[in-house]
Design a protein around this motif. Structure first.
Motif, PDB file in Angstrom:
ATOM      1  N   ARG A 149      25.402  28.892  48.690  1.00 23.40           N
ATOM      2  CA  ARG A 149      26.191  27.659  48.657  1.00 23.40           C
ATOM      3  C   ARG A 149      27.471  27.774  49.480  1.00 23.40           C
ATOM      4  O   ARG A 149      27.903  26.804  50.124  1.00 23.40           O
ATOM      5  CB  ARG A 149      26.532  27.319  47.202  1.00 23.40           C
ATOM      6  N   VAL A 150      28.089  28.950  49.439  1.00 21.65           N
ATOM      7  CA  VAL A 150      29.374  29.183  50.110  1.00 21.65           C
ATOM      8  C   VAL A 150      29.312  30.536  50.826  1.00 21.65           C
ATOM      9  O   VAL A 150      28.390  31.323  50.611  1.00 21.65           O
ATOM     10  CB  VAL A 150      30.542  29.170  49.091  1.00 21.65           C
ATOM     11  N   PRO A 151      30.288  30.843  51.679  1.00 22.24           N
ATOM     12  CA  PRO A 151      30.266  32.122  52.395  1.00 22.24           C
ATOM     13  C   PRO A 151      30.277  33.335  51.459  1.00 22.24           C
ATOM     14  O   PRO A 151      31.039  33.382  50.487  1.00 22.24           O
ATOM     15  CB  PRO A 151      31.543  32.064  53.236  1.00 22.24           C
ATOM     16  N   VAL A 152      29.451  34.311  51.794  1.00 14.70           N
ATOM     17  CA  VAL A 152      29.391  35.586  51.063  1.00 14.70           C
ATOM     18  C   VAL A 152      29.594  36.700  52.086  1.00 14.70           C
ATOM     19  O   VAL A 152      28.799  36.871  53.004  1.00 14.70           O
ATOM     20  CB  VAL A 152      28.048  35.759  50.334  1.00 14.70           C
ATOM     21  N   MET A 153      30.670  37.440  51.915  1.00 13.37           N
ATOM     22  CA  MET A 153      31.009  38.563  52.788  1.00 13.37           C
ATOM     23  C   MET A 153      30.749  39.852  52.020  1.00 13.37           C
ATOM     24  O   MET A 153      31.303  40.062  50.937  1.00 13.37           O
ATOM     25  CB  MET A 153      32.495  38.476  53.160  1.00 13.37           C
ATOM     26  N   THR A 154      29.889  40.720  52.556  1.00 12.37           N
ATOM     27  CA  THR A 154      29.529  41.958  51.870  1.00 12.37           C
ATOM     28  C   THR A 154      29.967  43.147  52.716  1.00 12.37           C
ATOM     29  O   THR A 154      29.665  43.206  53.906  1.00 12.37           O
ATOM     30  CB  THR A 154      28.014  42.027  51.620  1.00 12.37           C
ATOM     31  N   VAL A 155      30.687  44.072  52.089  1.00  8.09           N
ATOM     32  CA  VAL A 155      31.146  45.290  52.755  1.00  8.09           C
ATOM     33  C   VAL A 155      30.426  46.476  52.117  1.00  8.09           C
ATOM     34  O   VAL A 155      30.492  46.675  50.903  1.00  8.09           O
ATOM     35  CB  VAL A 155      32.672  45.453  52.635  1.00  8.09           C
ATOM     36  N   ILE A 156      29.743  47.259  52.949  1.00  9.68           N
ATOM     37  CA  ILE A 156      28.881  48.353  52.483  1.00  9.68           C
ATOM     38  C   ILE A 156      29.310  49.657  53.155  1.00  9.68           C
ATOM     39  O   ILE A 156      29.562  49.681  54.363  1.00  9.68           O
ATOM     40  CB  ILE A 156      27.405  48.053  52.828  1.00  9.68           C
ATOM     41  N   THR A 157      29.361  50.731  52.379  1.00 11.13           N
ATOM     42  CA  THR A 157      29.614  52.053  52.950  1.00 11.13           C
ATOM     43  C   THR A 157      28.302  52.831  53.022  1.00 11.13           C
ATOM     44  O   THR A 157      27.273  52.404  52.496  1.00 11.13           O
ATOM     45  CB  THR A 157      30.621  52.837  52.097  1.00 11.13           C
ATOM     46  N   ARG A 188      25.661  31.507  55.959  1.00 15.87           N
ATOM     47  CA  ARG A 188      26.692  31.768  54.952  1.00 15.87           C
ATOM     48  C   ARG A 188      26.687  33.222  54.470  1.00 15.87           C
ATOM     49  O   ARG A 188      27.176  33.505  53.378  1.00 15.87           O
ATOM     50  CB  ARG A 188      26.505  30.814  53.760  1.00 15.87           C
ATOM     51  N   CYS A 189      26.169  34.112  55.294  1.00 15.96           N
ATOM     52  CA  CYS A 189      26.060  35.515  54.881  1.00 15.96           C
ATOM     53  C   CYS A 189      26.476  36.440  56.017  1.00 15.96           C
ATOM     54  O   CYS A 189      25.983  36.307  57.141  1.00 15.96           O
ATOM     55  CB  CYS A 189      24.617  35.821  54.459  1.00 15.96           C
ATOM     56  N   ARG A 190      27.405  37.349  55.723  1.00 15.75           N
ATOM     57  CA  ARG A 190      27.793  38.397  56.654  1.00 15.75           C
ATOM     58  C   ARG A 190      27.834  39.721  55.888  1.00 15.75           C
ATOM     59  O   ARG A 190      28.360  39.782  54.777  1.00 15.75           O
ATOM     60  CB  ARG A 190      29.177  38.135  57.265  1.00 15.75           C
ATOM     61  N   THR A 191      27.281  40.779  56.517  1.00 12.80           N
ATOM     62  CA  THR A 191      27.324  42.117  55.928  1.00 12.80           C
ATOM     63  C   THR A 191      27.873  43.092  56.952  1.00 12.80           C
ATOM     64  O   THR A 191      27.389  43.149  58.089  1.00 12.80           O
ATOM     65  CB  THR A 191      25.928  42.580  55.472  1.00 12.80           C
ATOM     66  N   TRP A 192      28.890  43.845  56.550  1.00 18.02           N
ATOM     67  CA  TRP A 192      29.466  44.893  57.376  1.00 18.02           C
ATOM     68  C   TRP A 192      29.155  46.239  56.750  1.00 18.02           C
ATOM     69  O   TRP A 192      29.562  46.509  55.609  1.00 18.02           O
ATOM     70  CB  TRP A 192      30.979  44.731  57.501  1.00 18.02           C
TER      71      TRP A 192
END
Length: 443
Positions: free
Chosen positions: A224-232, A254-258
């Protein structure tokens, strides 16, 4: 859809933020007890609850309009403000409001934790927190929704947001993953999510421990809204918990993963630098806090825990990127994924120095003086989360940088500027990072 009742509680709250007072960085701090009736996410059952929130706000003239709502982490048996600890420099520098939520039962009432410790609010200060009553984690999702509604309503005099972002790290990220997948479309409260260091699975709706879930939990297609995911690196690989690689999905509207190369789930910044990093430290003091250590929560390890600065600085950029995304509608930058082998379970593909290939590239892995990793020997209850690190021997440094510190800094700065241009580091951190690099080059 009724709002919880909010009662202001005088005096300082029990919340381990930093070694410095919020007032020293221009923030007020207030605690509220919230009481209401919540619905279980696993059934139609309802239960009364009383929990607490802690509100940190800048002066009205400095407030940027966005409130960050952190689902406090209880893995250590205590309500821990994990993202505040990792990114408070960006939070306070940019004028975010911040609200810490005692969302889970362990933080309020006590119970099982990774360290076996009970540092719940009632254990630490029963006189102050005897009124609190948490019915269980199946109700945590609705409690968290009600907190967001309360903040957006303007019912708290101290908070008047234009947007409200949900944030959480580790176990809290696993609960936020379930919230995004199962709750958010109907609740429609939060304007964006920063899911920090989740694993491949997610928290069950019925309140059981996330560790008990063994099914991969990719994000739903229709966010529904932006989801920012930070992964190590730690989060990505299979270990005590299912690795995030099993829940990977491509970036979308609406999805970004770093995925951060050279980073561990936790590191020196979490246990040392973050406590004292108010923004007024000299670069020398900050460099000392990042210095390699084998000490971890009272245990002497046989190796250094991860001492690379990249996790802290990339997380700050992710937070800024999510806020800009919500404000402007322009998606945050994408990033390359970390490279994995074809084995089952997979391992990281590494270069000749043992550094991971792919992922968010920072100067600490592009122009290295050390190997930092999200993997580590399992020598204590928490060591698997803190990764490992090893400074290169002198002959390696001489071969890589025959011109010494000057040559190193020239290459480091070029790489740094490329990471800033890519949106993975912040220009506001540039001068400090360059100074740290100069101090960190082995003599």
């Amino acid at each position: 859809m009724s709002l919880p009742t909010a009662d202001h509680v005088p005096g300082l709250p029990t919340l381990l933020l930093n070694a410095f007072e919020p007032s020293s960085i221009g923030y007020s701090i207030d605690e509220y007890f919230l009481s209401g009736r919540a619905v279980s996410a696993a059934s139609a059952d309802e239960a009364d609850y009383v929990t607490r929130i802690v509100v940190l706000m800048p002066d009205a003239r400095a407030f940027n309009g966005t409130v960050l709502v952190e689902w406090l982490n209880v893995s250590g048996g205590i309500d821990a403000p994990a993202i505040w600890r990792m990114a408070s420099r960006e939070i306070t520098r940019s004028g975010f409001g911040y609200v810490a939520v005692s969302a889970q039962r362990v933080g309020v009432e006590g119970g099982a934790s990774l360290l076996g410790a009970d540092m719940s609010l009632k254990t630490q200060n029963l006189q102050r927190y005897s009124r609190l009553n948490h019915p269980g984690d199946a109700y945590a999702y609705d409690i968290f929704t009600q907190v967001g509604r309360l903040l957006k309503s303007g019912a708290l005099d101290t908070v008047a947001p234009t947007s409200v972002l949900a944030i959480g790290e580790s176990q809290s990220a696993m609960f936020l993953t379930t919230y995004v997948n199962e709750i958010d479309r109907d609740a429609a409260v939060y304007d964006g999510f920063l899911v920090h260091s989740r694993f491949g699975n997610a928290a069950p709706l019925d309140g059981r421990s996330p560790i008990e879930s063994t099914e991969p939990a990719p994000y739903r297609d229709d966010l529904r809204v932006p989801v920012m995911t930070v992964i190590t690196e730690t989060d990505l690989l299979d270990g005590r918990v299912l690795g995030y690689h099993r829940a990977r999905r491509p970036d979308g509207q609406r999805c970004r993963t770093w995925e951060i190369a050279g980073a561990a789930h936790a590191d020196n910044y979490v246990i040392r630098a973050g406590f004292v990093d108010s923004g007024s430290l000299s670069a020398g003091d900050l460099a000392a806090a990042f210095a390699p250590t084998r000490q971890l929560l009272g245990t002497e390890l046989s190796y250094f825990i991860n001492f690379g600065p990249q996790h802290h600085y990339v997380l700050q950029a992710a937070l800024a990127g999510l806020d800009a995304w919500v404000r402007t509608g322009e998606p945050a930058p994408s990033a390359e994924l970390l490279q994995l082998t074809d084995d089952d379970p997979p391992a990281l593909v590494t270069d000749a120095h043992g550094l991971a290939r792919g992922g968010v590239r920072t100067p600490w892995v592009e122009v290295p003086v050390a190997r930092t990793s999200g993997t580590a020997p399992d020598e204590s209850p928490m060591s698997f989360l803190f990764g490992s690190g090893e400074v290169f021997p002198t002959d390696t440094l001489t071969r890589l940088y025959p011109g010494g510190r000057a040559e190193y800094l020239d290459a480091f700065t070029l790489s740094l500027d490329a990471a800033i241009a890519a949106g993975h580091l912040l220009a506001a951190d540039r001068a400090e990072i360059v100074e740290l690099a100069g101090l960190g080059f082995p003599a």
